[in-house]
Write a protein that holds these residues in place. Structure first.
Motif, mmCIF file in Angstrom:
data_model
loop_
_atom_site.group_PDB
_atom_site.id
_atom_site.type_symbol
_atom_site.label_atom_id
_atom_site.label_comp_id
_atom_site.label_asym_id
_atom_site.label_seq_id
_atom_site.Cartn_x
_atom_site.Cartn_y
_atom_site.Cartn_z
ATOM 1 N N VAL A 1 24.250 30.834 4.046
ATOM 2 C CA VAL A 1 23.133 30.420 4.781
ATOM 3 C C VAL A 1 22.660 29.083 4.945
ATOM 4 C CG1 VAL A 1 20.652 31.117 4.916
ATOM 5 C CG2 VAL A 1 22.424 32.806 4.244
ATOM 6 N N THR A 2 22.696 28.500 3.850
ATOM 7 C CA THR A 2 22.148 27.000 3.453
ATOM 8 C C THR A 2 23.150 26.104 4.179
ATOM 9 O OG1 THR A 2 21.348 27.890 1.566
ATOM 10 C CG2 THR A 2 21.608 25.279 1.619
ATOM 11 N N ASN A 3 24.535 26.229 3.978
ATOM 12 C CA ASN A 3 25.328 25.354 4.595
ATOM 13 C C ASN A 3 25.268 25.435 6.119
ATOM 14 O OD1 ASN A 3 26.207 24.580 2.102
ATOM 15 N ND2 ASN A 3 28.004 25.917 2.359
ATOM 16 N N ALA A 4 25.055 26.774 6.895
ATOM 17 C CA ALA A 4 25.024 26.706 8.206
ATOM 18 C C ALA A 4 23.839 25.902 8.718
ATOM 19 C CB ALA A 4 25.135 28.183 8.618
ATOM 20 N N MET A 5 23.002 26.193 7.890
ATOM 21 C CA MET A 5 21.359 25.800 8.400
ATOM 22 C C MET A 5 21.550 24.013 8.285
ATOM 23 S SD MET A 5 17.688 26.271 6.969
ATOM 24 C CE MET A 5 17.969 25.261 5.412
ATOM 25 N N ALA A 6 22.018 23.571 7.543
ATOM 26 C CA ALA A 6 22.355 22.184 7.136
ATOM 27 C C ALA A 6 23.100 21.540 8.142
ATOM 28 C CB ALA A 6 22.803 21.669 5.516
ATOM 29 N N GLU A 7 24.261 22.186 8.420
ATOM 30 C CA GLU A 7 25.185 21.784 9.565
ATOM 31 C C GLU A 7 24.512 21.537 10.627
ATOM 32 O OE1 GLU A 7 29.032 23.570 9.629
ATOM 33 O OE2 GLU A 7 29.896 21.817 10.689
ATOM 34 N N ASP A 8 23.949 22.506 11.204
ATOM 35 C CA ASP A 8 23.285 22.746 12.479
ATOM 36 C C ASP A 8 22.208 21.433 12.676
ATOM 37 O OD1 ASP A 8 22.307 23.940 14.846
ATOM 38 O OD2 ASP A 8 20.462 24.108 13.729
ATOM 39 N N ASP B 1 31.283 17.550 2.217
ATOM 40 C CA ASP B 1 32.542 16.542 2.473
ATOM 41 C C ASP B 1 33.391 17.148 3.408
ATOM 42 O OD1 ASP B 1 31.986 15.039 0.328
ATOM 43 O OD2 ASP B 1 33.465 15.960 -1.042
ATOM 44 N N GLU B 2 33.729 18.475 3.873
ATOM 45 C CA GLU B 2 34.458 19.089 4.932
ATOM 46 C C GLU B 2 33.779 18.891 6.315
ATOM 47 O OE1 GLU B 2 37.560 20.289 5.195
ATOM 48 O OE2 GLU B 2 37.548 19.638 2.852
ATOM 49 N N MET B 3 32.494 18.844 6.334
ATOM 50 C CA MET B 3 31.940 18.796 7.502
ATOM 51 C C MET B 3 31.714 17.334 8.026
ATOM 52 S SD MET B 3 27.982 20.649 6.921
ATOM 53 C CE MET B 3 27.978 21.760 5.651
ATOM 54 N N LEU B 4 31.757 16.298 7.136
ATOM 55 C CA LEU B 4 31.673 15.174 7.212
ATOM 56 C C LEU B 4 33.159 14.541 7.782
ATOM 57 C CD1 LEU B 4 29.187 13.635 4.486
ATOM 58 C CD2 LEU B 4 28.878 13.972 6.720
ATOM 59 N N SER C 1 35.374 16.424 9.096
ATOM 60 C CA SER C 1 35.608 16.714 10.740
ATOM 61 C C SER C 1 35.033 15.830 11.522
ATOM 62 C CB SER C 1 34.986 18.245 10.647
ATOM 63 O OG SER C 1 33.851 18.353 10.739
ATOM 64 N N LYS C 2 34.204 15.095 11.077
ATOM 65 C CA LYS C 2 33.437 14.367 12.219
ATOM 66 C C LYS C 2 33.937 12.797 12.104
ATOM 67 C CE LYS C 2 28.836 16.572 12.879
ATOM 68 N NZ LYS C 2 29.043 17.947 12.521
ATOM 69 N N GLY C 3 34.912 12.530 11.043
ATOM 70 C CA GLY C 3 35.241 11.286 10.589
ATOM 71 C C GLY C 3 34.426 10.312 10.238
ATOM 72 N N VAL C 4 33.411 10.884 9.373
ATOM 73 C CA VAL C 4 32.569 10.101 8.664
ATOM 74 C C VAL C 4 32.450 10.296 7.302
ATOM 75 C CG1 VAL C 4 31.104 9.654 10.622
ATOM 76 C CG2 VAL C 4 30.519 11.612 9.273
ATOM 77 N N ALA C 5 31.648 9.559 6.495
ATOM 78 C CA ALA C 5 31.620 9.836 5.123
ATOM 79 C C ALA C 5 30.227 9.354 4.450
ATOM 80 C CB ALA C 5 32.589 9.067 4.176
ATOM 81 N N LEU C 6 29.959 9.909 3.214
ATOM 82 C CA LEU C 6 28.775 9.307 2.462
ATOM 83 C C LEU C 6 28.848 7.866 2.159
ATOM 84 C CD1 LEU C 6 27.683 12.362 0.302
ATOM 85 C CD2 LEU C 6 26.689 11.819 2.344
ATOM 86 N N ASP C 7 27.591 7.317 2.335
ATOM 87 C CA ASP C 7 27.454 5.804 1.626
ATOM 88 C C ASP C 7 27.161 5.901 0.197
ATOM 89 O OD1 ASP C 7 28.289 4.300 4.387
ATOM 90 O OD2 ASP C 7 26.606 5.544 4.875
#
Ligand code: AP5
Length: 218
Positions: A63-70, A97-100, A102-108
């Motif tokens: 539930v949480t991951n889907a809401m955060a990704e949205d 990490d997977e979400m980022l 897939s978008k070609g970005v990363a955490l700073d």
């Protein structure tokens, strides 16, 4: 910038996020605020989340991951964001990490707000939030509104969160130590963690966090 704020309940994540997001011109994304907005709108997601939040437990990852990704997929978050309260366990950190990726970005950076437990209990006990917007946060002693019980920002009624009672706070702290703290080591291995001493005035903590982010960039 893409930043994660981590710290125990009552550490000041929401308070700092409001200032840091403004300074850095990125949206503040709080999974707790998103759940509370769903609860006040009476959505199915809100009803589901409430049963966990009232007990101080984590809402299930799917539930949480889907809401955060949205929320992170919305246009205002394309150039960066400040995550507050997500991820909250290693499974969520891996999903992020997977979400980022897939978008070609990363955490700073991952900012770890460090506050002794007796202080977080005092901060939670005195916290009052606005009925109109739970990101408008005050404290009966440390951050008083100009008029008692009234939000300085929008005039809404201030109230004490349902999960800010002694029993739930105890569970939230335990959940933090057992499930959330391990993400600090997870991110330390990626070289992303910056520890921010979070005692002192709100403005001093913001200055420390901004200085740490600047030196991290350089
Ligand atoms: P959430 O809303 O994220 O709560 P939390 O992590 O417990 O954090 P808090 O909001 O209690 O504290 P904060 O660190 O933001 O402190 P604040 O700035 O308000 O989560 C609530 C629930 O939602 C969870 O228990 C869970 O059920 C669910 N949930 C959320 N995300 C989830 C996820 N990813 N997965 C699964 N479930 C999830 O400050 C506290 C007080 O201190 C305020 O009154 C403030 O004015 C005061 N204060 C702040 N800074 C200072 C300072 N420097 N000096 C003095 N006072 C200060």
């Amino acid at each position: 910038m893409r930043i994660v704020l981590v710290g125990p309940p009552g550490a000041g994540k929401g308070t700092q996020a409001a200032y840091l997001a403004k300074n850095l011109s990125i949206p503040h994304i709080s999974t707790g605020d998103l759940f509370r907005a769903n609860i006040s709108q009476g959505t199915d997601l809100g009803k589901q989340a409430r049963s966990y939040m009232d007990k101080g437990q984590l809402v299930p990852d799917e539930v949480t991951n889907a809401m955060a990704e949205d929320r992170m997929s919305q246009a205002d978050a394309a150039g960066g964001f400040l995550l507050d309260g997500f991820p909250r366990n290693v499974g969520q950190a891996e999903a992020l990490d997977e979400m980022l990726k897939s978008k070609g970005v990363a955490l700073d950076a991952v900012l770890d707000l460090e506050v002794p437990e007796d202080e977080v209990v005092k901060r939670i006990a005195g916290r009052r939030i606005c009925r109109n917007d739970s990101s408008h946060v005050f404290h009966v002693a440390y951050n008083q509104p100009e008029t008692e019980g009234v939000c300085d920002i929008c005039g809404g009624e201030l109230y004490q969160r349902d999960d800010d009672n002694e029993e739930t706070v105890r569970t939230r702290l335990e959940v933090y130590h057992t499930q959330t703290e391990p993400i600090i080591d997870y991110y330390r291995e990626q070289g992303l963690v910056v520890t921010i001493p979070a005692l002192g005035k709100v403005t001093e903590v913001t200055e420390r966090a901004m200085a740490a982010l600047k030196s991290d960039e350089g």
